[in-house]
Scaffold this motif. Structure first.
Motif, PDB file in Angstrom:
ATOM      1  N   PHE A   1       5.890   4.296 -11.692  1.00 26.41           N
ATOM      2  CA  PHE A   1       5.015   4.232 -10.528  1.00 26.41           C
ATOM      3  C   PHE A   1       4.799   2.776 -10.141  1.00 26.41           C
ATOM      4  O   PHE A   1       4.595   1.923 -11.001  1.00 26.41           O
ATOM      5  CB  PHE A   1       3.667   4.892 -10.842  1.00 26.41           C
ATOM      6  CG  PHE A   1       3.772   6.380 -10.997  1.00 26.41           C
ATOM      7  CD1 PHE A   1       3.640   7.206  -9.902  1.00 26.41           C
ATOM      8  CD2 PHE A   1       4.005   6.947 -12.231  1.00 26.41           C
ATOM      9  CE1 PHE A   1       3.734   8.578 -10.032  1.00 26.41           C
ATOM     10  CE2 PHE A   1       4.100   8.313 -12.380  1.00 26.41           C
ATOM     11  CZ  PHE A   1       3.966   9.134 -11.277  1.00 26.41           C
ATOM     12  N   ASN A   2       4.826   2.533  -8.857  1.00 24.49           N
ATOM     13  CA  ASN A   2       4.535   1.206  -8.330  1.00 24.49           C
ATOM     14  C   ASN A   2       3.104   1.255  -7.791  1.00 24.49           C
ATOM     15  O   ASN A   2       2.886   1.559  -6.622  1.00 24.49           O
ATOM     16  CB  ASN A   2       5.553   0.842  -7.242  1.00 24.49           C
ATOM     17  CG  ASN A   2       5.381  -0.570  -6.757  1.00 24.49           C
ATOM     18  OD1 ASN A   2       4.745  -1.388  -7.416  1.00 24.49           O
ATOM     19  ND2 ASN A   2       5.942  -0.860  -5.611  1.00 24.49           N
ATOM     20  N   TRP A   3       2.131   1.001  -8.654  1.00 28.52           N
ATOM     21  CA  TRP A   3       0.728   1.143  -8.309  1.00 28.52           C
ATOM     22  C   TRP A   3       0.216  -0.036  -7.493  1.00 28.52           C
ATOM     23  O   TRP A   3       0.545  -1.179  -7.772  1.00 28.52           O
ATOM     24  CB  TRP A   3      -0.129   1.262  -9.565  1.00 28.52           C
ATOM     25  CG  TRP A   3       0.104   2.515 -10.354  1.00 28.52           C
ATOM     26  CD1 TRP A   3       0.775   2.617 -11.534  1.00 28.52           C
ATOM     27  CD2 TRP A   3      -0.344   3.829 -10.033  1.00 28.52           C
ATOM     28  NE1 TRP A   3       0.765   3.915 -11.978  1.00 28.52           N
ATOM     29  CE2 TRP A   3       0.081   4.688 -11.062  1.00 28.52           C
ATOM     30  CE3 TRP A   3      -1.061   4.374  -8.972  1.00 28.52           C
ATOM     31  CZ2 TRP A   3      -0.181   6.049 -11.077  1.00 28.52           C
ATOM     32  CZ3 TRP A   3      -1.328   5.731  -8.989  1.00 28.52           C
ATOM     33  CH2 TRP A   3      -0.891   6.552 -10.024  1.00 28.52           C
ATOM     34  N   SER A   4      -0.626   0.252  -6.502  1.00 29.61           N
ATOM     35  CA  SER A   4      -1.402  -0.768  -5.781  1.00 29.61           C
ATOM     36  C   SER A   4      -2.837  -0.633  -6.260  1.00 29.61           C
ATOM     37  O   SER A   4      -3.447   0.438  -6.106  1.00 29.61           O
ATOM     38  CB  SER A   4      -1.344  -0.544  -4.272  1.00 29.61           C
ATOM     39  OG  SER A   4      -0.030  -0.708  -3.802  1.00 29.61           O
ATOM     40  N   LEU A   5      -3.367  -1.689  -6.866  1.00 34.65           N
ATOM     41  CA  LEU A   5      -4.714  -1.647  -7.437  1.00 34.65           C
ATOM     42  C   LEU A   5      -5.750  -2.017  -6.387  1.00 34.65           C
ATOM     43  O   LEU A   5      -5.496  -2.811  -5.489  1.00 34.65           O
ATOM     44  CB  LEU A   5      -4.813  -2.597  -8.625  1.00 34.65           C
ATOM     45  CG  LEU A   5      -3.787  -2.387  -9.746  1.00 34.65           C
ATOM     46  CD1 LEU A   5      -4.033  -3.373 -10.877  1.00 34.65           C
ATOM     47  CD2 LEU A   5      -3.794  -0.963 -10.256  1.00 34.65           C
ATOM     48  N   SER A   6      -6.936  -1.421  -6.524  1.00 34.80           N
ATOM     49  CA  SER A   6      -8.042  -1.647  -5.589  1.00 34.80           C
ATOM     50  C   SER A   6      -9.297  -1.968  -6.385  1.00 34.80           C
ATOM     51  O   SER A   6      -9.402  -1.614  -7.563  1.00 34.80           O
ATOM     52  CB  SER A   6      -8.256  -0.380  -4.750  1.00 34.80           C
ATOM     53  OG  SER A   6      -9.472  -0.417  -4.066  1.00 34.80           O
ATOM     54  N   ALA A  20      -6.389   3.259  -7.818  1.00 32.65           N
ATOM     55  CA  ALA A  20      -5.013   2.783  -7.664  1.00 32.65           C
ATOM     56  C   ALA A  20      -4.261   3.816  -6.830  1.00 32.65           C
ATOM     57  O   ALA A  20      -4.562   5.012  -6.907  1.00 32.65           O
ATOM     58  CB  ALA A  20      -4.344   2.614  -9.018  1.00 32.65           C
ATOM     59  N   THR A  21      -3.314   3.371  -6.025  1.00 35.67           N
ATOM     60  CA  THR A  21      -2.534   4.285  -5.188  1.00 35.67           C
ATOM     61  C   THR A  21      -1.045   4.045  -5.395  1.00 35.67           C
ATOM     62  O   THR A  21      -0.617   2.944  -5.739  1.00 35.67           O
ATOM     63  CB  THR A  21      -2.878   4.119  -3.694  1.00 35.67           C
ATOM     64  OG1 THR A  21      -2.658   2.760  -3.316  1.00 35.67           O
ATOM     65  CG2 THR A  21      -4.314   4.514  -3.402  1.00 35.67           C
ATOM     66  N   SER A  22      -0.266   5.109  -5.186  1.00 32.85           N
ATOM     67  CA  SER A  22       1.180   5.017  -5.315  1.00 32.85           C
ATOM     68  C   SER A  22       1.821   6.199  -4.592  1.00 32.85           C
ATOM     69  O   SER A  22       1.166   7.221  -4.348  1.00 32.85           O
ATOM     70  CB  SER A  22       1.586   5.050  -6.795  1.00 32.85           C
ATOM     71  OG  SER A  22       2.974   4.853  -6.936  1.00 32.85           O
ATOM     72  N   SER A  23       3.087   6.064  -4.258  1.00 35.72           N
ATOM     73  CA  SER A  23       3.880   7.169  -3.717  1.00 35.72           C
ATOM     74  C   SER A  23       4.890   7.568  -4.774  1.00 35.72           C
ATOM     75  O   SER A  23       5.452   6.703  -5.455  1.00 35.72           O
ATOM     76  CB  SER A  23       4.609   6.738  -2.444  1.00 35.72           C
ATOM     77  OG  SER A  23       3.675   6.481  -1.432  1.00 35.72           O
ATOM     78  N   PHE A  24       5.106   8.883  -4.919  1.00 35.71           N
ATOM     79  CA  PHE A  24       6.061   9.362  -5.911  1.00 35.71           C
ATOM     80  C   PHE A  24       6.638  10.691  -5.456  1.00 35.71           C
ATOM     81  O   PHE A  24       5.893  11.637  -5.203  1.00 35.71           O
ATOM     82  CB  PHE A  24       5.378   9.518  -7.278  1.00 35.71           C
ATOM     83  CG  PHE A  24       6.302   9.974  -8.363  1.00 35.71           C
ATOM     84  CD1 PHE A  24       7.295   9.131  -8.861  1.00 35.71           C
ATOM     85  CD2 PHE A  24       6.188  11.250  -8.886  1.00 35.71           C
ATOM     86  CE1 PHE A  24       8.153   9.559  -9.857  1.00 35.71           C
ATOM     87  CE2 PHE A  24       7.031  11.685  -9.892  1.00 35.71           C
ATOM     88  CZ  PHE A  24       8.023  10.839 -10.376  1.00 35.71           C
ATOM     89  N   ARG A  25       7.944  10.731  -5.313  1.00 36.10           N
ATOM     90  CA  ARG A  25       8.703  11.934  -4.986  1.00 36.10           C
ATOM     91  C   ARG A  25       8.101  12.742  -3.839  1.00 36.10           C
ATOM     92  O   ARG A  25       7.906  13.953  -3.931  1.00 36.10           O
ATOM     93  CB  ARG A  25       8.895  12.794  -6.208  1.00 36.10           C
ATOM     94  CG  ARG A  25       9.658  12.075  -7.309  1.00 36.10           C
ATOM     95  CD  ARG A  25      10.602  13.008  -8.009  1.00 36.10           C
ATOM     96  NE  ARG A  25      11.246  12.364  -9.124  1.00 36.10           N
ATOM     97  CZ  ARG A  25      12.476  11.828  -9.055  1.00 36.10           C
ATOM     98  NH1 ARG A  25      13.152  11.878  -7.945  1.00 36.10           N
ATOM     99  NH2 ARG A  25      13.001  11.262 -10.115  1.00 36.10           N
ATOM    100  N   GLY A  26       7.769  12.067  -2.736  1.00 40.72           N
ATOM    101  CA  GLY A  26       7.338  12.744  -1.521  1.00 40.72           C
ATOM    102  C   GLY A  26       5.842  12.939  -1.360  1.00 40.72           C
ATOM    103  O   GLY A  26       5.416  13.546  -0.381  1.00 40.72           O
ATOM    104  N   ARG A  27       5.060  12.466  -2.293  1.00 39.09           N
ATOM    105  CA  ARG A  27       3.605  12.584  -2.174  1.00 39.09           C
ATOM    106  C   ARG A  27       2.957  11.217  -2.366  1.00 39.09           C
ATOM    107  O   ARG A  27       3.458  10.383  -3.110  1.00 39.09           O
ATOM    108  CB  ARG A  27       3.031  13.553  -3.207  1.00 39.09           C
ATOM    109  CG  ARG A  27       3.413  14.995  -2.985  1.00 39.09           C
ATOM    110  CD  ARG A  27       2.611  15.904  -3.905  1.00 39.09           C
ATOM    111  NE  ARG A  27       3.100  17.257  -3.862  1.00 39.09           N
ATOM    112  CZ  ARG A  27       2.710  18.183  -2.996  1.00 39.09           C
ATOM    113  NH1 ARG A  27       1.815  17.881  -2.091  1.00 39.09           N
ATOM    114  NH2 ARG A  27       3.206  19.400  -3.041  1.00 39.09           N
TER     115      ARG A  27
END
Length: 137
Positions: A1-6, A20-27
């Motif tokens: 996962f390529n997480w963006s931290l907040s 934290a947010t991330s995109s993975f396999r269409g979601r």
């Protein structure tokens, strides 16, 4: 996962959690993790954050996984994770998963994992189960 931290926070199970947010396999996923428990794991495949993930949800709120309670235990949890691994490839896994969701009773027929009623008969008949996979791609 390529997480963006907040820096955004939320309390879950009495722990201060960061977002934290991330995109993975269409979601698109939002995870809430606590640095108070320095374990880089979470539910399903989620992990890699600087603390235990206590909640994760997709942006459509179709899938939400949230801790209800956190307890201390003496056992090594990695033993349980490793002991249930089965080697396969993504294509075969997706094929078998779809087959299970399409006709669970037939898929589990004859398996020791088939849930049974009190009288010993199969608890899952030949019916289609709700199918909304976590991975869309």
């Amino acid at each position: 996962f390529n997480w963006s931290l907040s820096d955004e926070t939320e309390e879950i199970c009495k722990y201060n959690c960061k977002k934290a947010t991330s995109s993975f396999r269409g979601r698109n996923w939002t995870a809430w993790y606590t640095e108070e428990i320095p374990i880089t794991e979470g539910p399903w495949k989620f992990g890699g954050l600087p603390g235990l993930i206590l909640k994760v949800e997709d942006d459509k709120k179709e899938h939400i996984m949230e801790a209800l309670q956190v307890r201390k235990h003496d056992s090594d949890i990695s033993y349980f994770i490793r002991s249930f691994l089965i080697k396969t490839d993504r294509e075969k896994y997706n094929e078998m998963y779809k087959e299970f969701r399409t006709n669970a009773g037939s898929f589990l027929s004859g398996s020791p994992n088939m849930p049974k009623k009190a009288d010993g008969s199969p608890a899952i008949g030949n019916k289609r189960l709700f199918f909304n996979p976590l991975e869309l791609e």
